[in-house]
Design an enzyme around this catalytic site. Sequence first.
Site, short mmCIF file in Angstrom:
data_model
loop_
_atom_site.label_atom_id
_atom_site.label_comp_id
_atom_site.label_asym_id
_atom_site.label_seq_id
_atom_site.Cartn_x
_atom_site.Cartn_y
_atom_site.Cartn_z
N CYS A 147 0.80 -1.18 0.03
CA CYS A 147 0.11 0.09 -0.05
C CYS A 147 0.82 1.12 -0.04
O CYS A 147 0.74 2.08 -0.83
CB CYS A 147 -0.99 0.19 1.12
SG CYS A 147 -2.09 -1.24 1.30
N ARG A 168 -0.51 4.10 -2.38
CA ARG A 168 -1.64 4.09 -3.38
C ARG A 168 -2.82 3.70 -2.87
O ARG A 168 -4.04 4.12 -3.42
CB ARG A 168 -1.13 2.80 -4.43
CG ARG A 168 -1.34 1.47 -3.65
CD ARG A 168 -1.11 0.07 -4.45
NE ARG A 168 -0.96 -1.12 -3.67
CZ ARG A 168 -2.44 -1.43 -3.29
NH1 ARG A 168 -3.60 -1.18 -3.74
NH2 ARG A 168 -2.30 -2.89 -2.51
N ASP A 171 -6.09 3.37 4.13
CA ASP A 171 -6.93 2.94 5.16
C ASP A 171 -6.72 4.22 6.07
O ASP A 171 -5.74 3.88 6.97
CB ASP A 171 -6.78 1.46 5.64
CG ASP A 171 -7.73 1.26 6.82
OD1 ASP A 171 -8.59 2.08 7.01
OD2 ASP A 171 -7.71 0.04 7.13
N HIS A 209 -9.31 6.26 1.64
CA HIS A 209 -10.87 5.59 2.06
C HIS A 209 -11.00 5.38 3.67
O HIS A 209 -9.99 5.18 4.37
CB HIS A 209 -10.98 4.68 1.31
CG HIS A 209 -9.98 3.55 1.29
ND1 HIS A 209 -8.62 3.45 0.35
CD2 HIS A 209 -9.85 2.42 2.22
CE1 HIS A 209 -8.06 2.39 0.90
NE2 HIS A 209 -8.60 1.79 2.09
N TYR A 211 -13.53 2.78 5.33
CA TYR A 211 -14.18 1.47 5.24
C TYR A 211 -15.66 1.85 5.88
O TYR A 211 -15.80 2.58 7.05
CB TYR A 211 -13.62 0.33 5.78
CG TYR A 211 -12.35 -0.26 4.88
CD1 TYR A 211 -12.84 -1.00 3.76
CD2 TYR A 211 -11.29 0.04 5.29
CE1 TYR A 211 -11.66 -1.57 3.07
CE2 TYR A 211 -10.15 -0.51 4.22
CZ TYR A 211 -10.68 -1.03 3.31
OH TYR A 211 -9.50 -1.77 2.52
#
Length: 266
Positions: A147, A168, A171, A209, A211
């Site tokens: 990541c 990239r 979380d 992002h 979740y």
Amino acid sequence: MQNYLDLLKKVLEEGEETKDRTGVGTRRIFGPQLRFKFEGNKIPIITTKRVFMKGVIIELLWFLQGSTNIKFLLENNVHIWDEWADDMGELGPVYGKQWRAWETKEGNKIDQISNIVNTLRNNPASRRIILNAWNVGEIDQMHLPPCHMMCQFSVNSKGGIITHLYQRSADLFLGVPFNISSYAILTRLLAMHSGLHASELIMTFGDAHIYNNHIEQVKLQLSREPLEQTTELFIDNRPNIFSHVYEDFKLEGYKYYPTIKAEVAV
């Protein structure tokens, strides 16, 4: 650490709903950036919830060992990679392999970390001081592709290292607080072993992002007023960057709100 909280709030309020690989679903934006300045021994660290700093340090030492087996993590009661390991504890050619033993087509191995330390010492004006974990020839063999995949190091006129990380996939609730402190410590270690000092950490995210199963936890975190940044990290010196042990790292003055638990999306 208000900039991190502002990013959480922006994604929560403005992020687009997206289906993702894990099936959990996210709210996301693309291309945000965070910047953190170093001051003395202070390091950037989230205060609106407890960051598992032992896990941050142990994982970083594991990367620097060049290991791709979770045995060292388990021996230190760090379980952040358990879900992706096979029955033998193997993860495929993940971060440690790429950092310390990137294979060329001739079968030679490149130690990127050693090269970075040497270049920082001997050619700090270089624009080629890069650490890359995204080996396209081995991505399919990795149980989890990187990541936080690439960073570039630059040295300013005052001898300060600026680390620019590209991540990239970010979380924001569980992963990014870990990543902030991890790359801050890596910057400190590189500075220590190259005769420089840590100046700034820049983090550019691709898909940033939250979740869907972290939404309530994020709201709780945003309800908390950030505490004063008083956290200092003292690191005992060692002959080289690879010889550090956990006991070399002494965290002082870390004030934080209680832990907020959430499930990792696998």
